[in-house]
Design an enzyme around this catalytic site. Structure first.
Site, mmCIF file in Angstrom:
data_model
loop_
_atom_site.group_PDB
_atom_site.id
_atom_site.type_symbol
_atom_site.label_atom_id
_atom_site.label_comp_id
_atom_site.label_asym_id
_atom_site.label_seq_id
_atom_site.Cartn_x
_atom_site.Cartn_y
_atom_site.Cartn_z
ATOM 1 N N PRO A 136 0.792 -1.232 0.000
ATOM 2 C CG PRO A 136 -0.122 -1.124 2.120
ATOM 3 C CD PRO A 136 0.527 -2.078 1.173
ATOM 4 C CG ASN A 137 -0.325 4.344 1.229
ATOM 5 O OD1 ASN A 137 -1.280 4.890 0.681
ATOM 6 N ND2 ASN A 137 -0.418 3.795 2.426
ATOM 7 N NE ARG A 168 3.847 6.682 1.643
ATOM 8 C CZ ARG A 168 4.113 5.454 2.067
ATOM 9 N NH1 ARG A 168 4.616 4.555 1.242
ATOM 10 N NH2 ARG A 168 3.871 5.116 3.302
ATOM 11 C CE1 TYR A 187 8.822 5.225 3.054
ATOM 12 C CE2 TYR A 187 7.189 6.982 2.979
ATOM 13 C CZ TYR A 187 7.720 5.852 3.587
ATOM 14 O OH TYR A 187 7.140 5.362 4.730
ATOM 15 C CG ASN A 198 8.368 -1.867 0.429
ATOM 16 O OD1 ASN A 198 7.808 -2.014 1.515
ATOM 17 N ND2 ASN A 198 8.977 -0.736 0.075
ATOM 18 C CB ALA A 207 1.507 0.334 6.409
ATOM 19 C CG HIS A 226 5.099 -1.971 10.336
ATOM 20 N ND1 HIS A 226 6.440 -2.300 10.400
ATOM 21 C CD2 HIS A 226 5.016 -0.931 9.443
ATOM 22 C CE1 HIS A 226 7.122 -1.482 9.597
ATOM 23 N NE2 HIS A 226 6.285 -0.656 9.008
ATOM 24 C CG ASP A 249 -0.219 -17.165 8.219
ATOM 25 O OD1 ASP A 249 0.873 -17.299 8.795
ATOM 26 O OD2 ASP A 249 -1.310 -17.114 8.824
ATOM 27 C CD GLU A 287 11.015 -7.172 5.892
ATOM 28 O OE1 GLU A 287 11.493 -8.186 6.443
ATOM 29 O OE2 GLU A 287 10.498 -6.223 6.514
ATOM 30 C CG HIS A 319 11.143 -2.046 4.563
ATOM 31 N ND1 HIS A 319 9.770 -2.000 4.468
ATOM 32 C CD2 HIS A 319 11.443 -3.235 5.137
ATOM 33 C CE1 HIS A 319 9.266 -3.102 4.983
ATOM 34 N NE2 HIS A 319 10.257 -3.877 5.386
ATOM 35 C CG LEU A 320 11.655 2.807 -0.959
ATOM 36 C CD1 LEU A 320 10.143 2.836 -0.932
ATOM 37 C CD2 LEU A 320 12.170 3.639 -2.105
ATOM 38 C CB SER A 321 12.448 4.542 5.202
ATOM 39 O OG SER A 321 11.438 3.649 5.659
ATOM 40 N NE ARG A 364 10.008 6.296 8.618
ATOM 41 C CZ ARG A 364 9.042 6.094 7.709
ATOM 42 N NH1 ARG A 364 9.149 5.082 6.847
ATOM 43 N NH2 ARG A 364 7.997 6.883 7.658
ATOM 44 N NE ARG A 413 6.815 4.613 9.935
ATOM 45 C CZ ARG A 413 5.711 4.687 9.183
ATOM 46 N NH1 ARG A 413 5.371 3.692 8.404
ATOM 47 N NH2 ARG A 413 4.965 5.781 9.195
HETATM 48 C C1 DQA Z 1 8.148 1.231 3.902
HETATM 49 C C2 DQA Z 1 8.215 1.435 5.417
HETATM 50 C C3 DQA Z 1 6.844 1.219 6.052
HETATM 51 O O1 DQA Z 1 6.922 1.445 7.455
HETATM 52 C C4 DQA Z 1 5.825 2.173 5.467
HETATM 53 O O2 DQA Z 1 4.549 1.920 6.011
HETATM 54 C C5 DQA Z 1 5.806 2.144 3.987
HETATM 55 C C6 DQA Z 1 7.073 2.103 3.260
HETATM 56 C C7 DQA Z 1 9.485 1.563 3.210
HETATM 57 O O3 DQA Z 1 9.677 1.154 2.078
HETATM 58 O O4 DQA Z 1 10.340 2.247 3.810
HETATM 59 O O5 DQA Z 1 4.751 2.234 3.357
HETATM 60 O O6 DQA Z 1 7.856 -0.131 3.635
#
Ligand code: DQA
Length: 149
Positions: free
Chosen positions: A10-11, A18, A23, A75, A78, A81, A88, A99, A101-103, A108, A112
């Protein structure tokens, strides 16, 4: 030659606009294009999928098993978490995954810091920004190359 799958949660469709201070400025389609080119240059195919819906991510992971996908780059956004259901799905299909993550989520908010994926991932990439996706494709290629022997 292996089939790789890039899954974004998501997002992440909003990358570029964003929270660019967190990011970065790259759009998801640019990241996907670079990853596809890198996968091709390494002799693999890459499918890309993004959804804001948990059940669509689960369905895509389940489908990957039927499609013979060898490796997933994920990725979960959210859902990292929160989603035992997506965890599963990955356990069910037994497809190895990175796995990403950009950040650096550990630098943070505390909520997270927990991931439902890190302990079942082949490896994890945190905080490399968009470049991390290219590192992930290289890592996936290395993994499937070793798996093929
Ligand atoms: C994220 C980190 C997550 O905590 C956040 O909810 C995201 C992006 C990242 O790529 O840093 O949507 O997965």
């Amino acid at each position: 030659m292996s089939d790789l799958l890039l899954v974004n949660g998501p997002n992440l469709n909003l990358l570029g606009s964003r929270e660019p201070d967190v990011y970065g400025a790259d759009r998801l389609e640019d990241i996907e294009a670079r990853c596809t080119a890198m996968a091709t240059s390494l002799g693999h195919s890459l499918q890309c999928f993004q959804s804001n819906a948990e059940h669509e991510l689960i369905d895509r992971v389940q489908q990957a098993a039927n499609d013979g996908v060898a490796f997933i780059i994920l990725n979960p956004g959210a859902f990292t978490h929160t989603s035992i259901a997506l965890r599963d799905a990955l356990l069910a299909v037994q497809i190895p995954f990175i796995e990403i993550h950009l950040s650096n989520t550990f630098a943070r908010e505390e909520f997270r810091h927990n991931s439902y994926f890190s302990d079942i991932a082949s490896s994890c990439l945190f905080g490399f920004g968009a470049y991390g996706y290219e590192l992930a494709v290289q890592g996936a290629s290395q993994y499937v190359g070793q798996a093929e022997g």
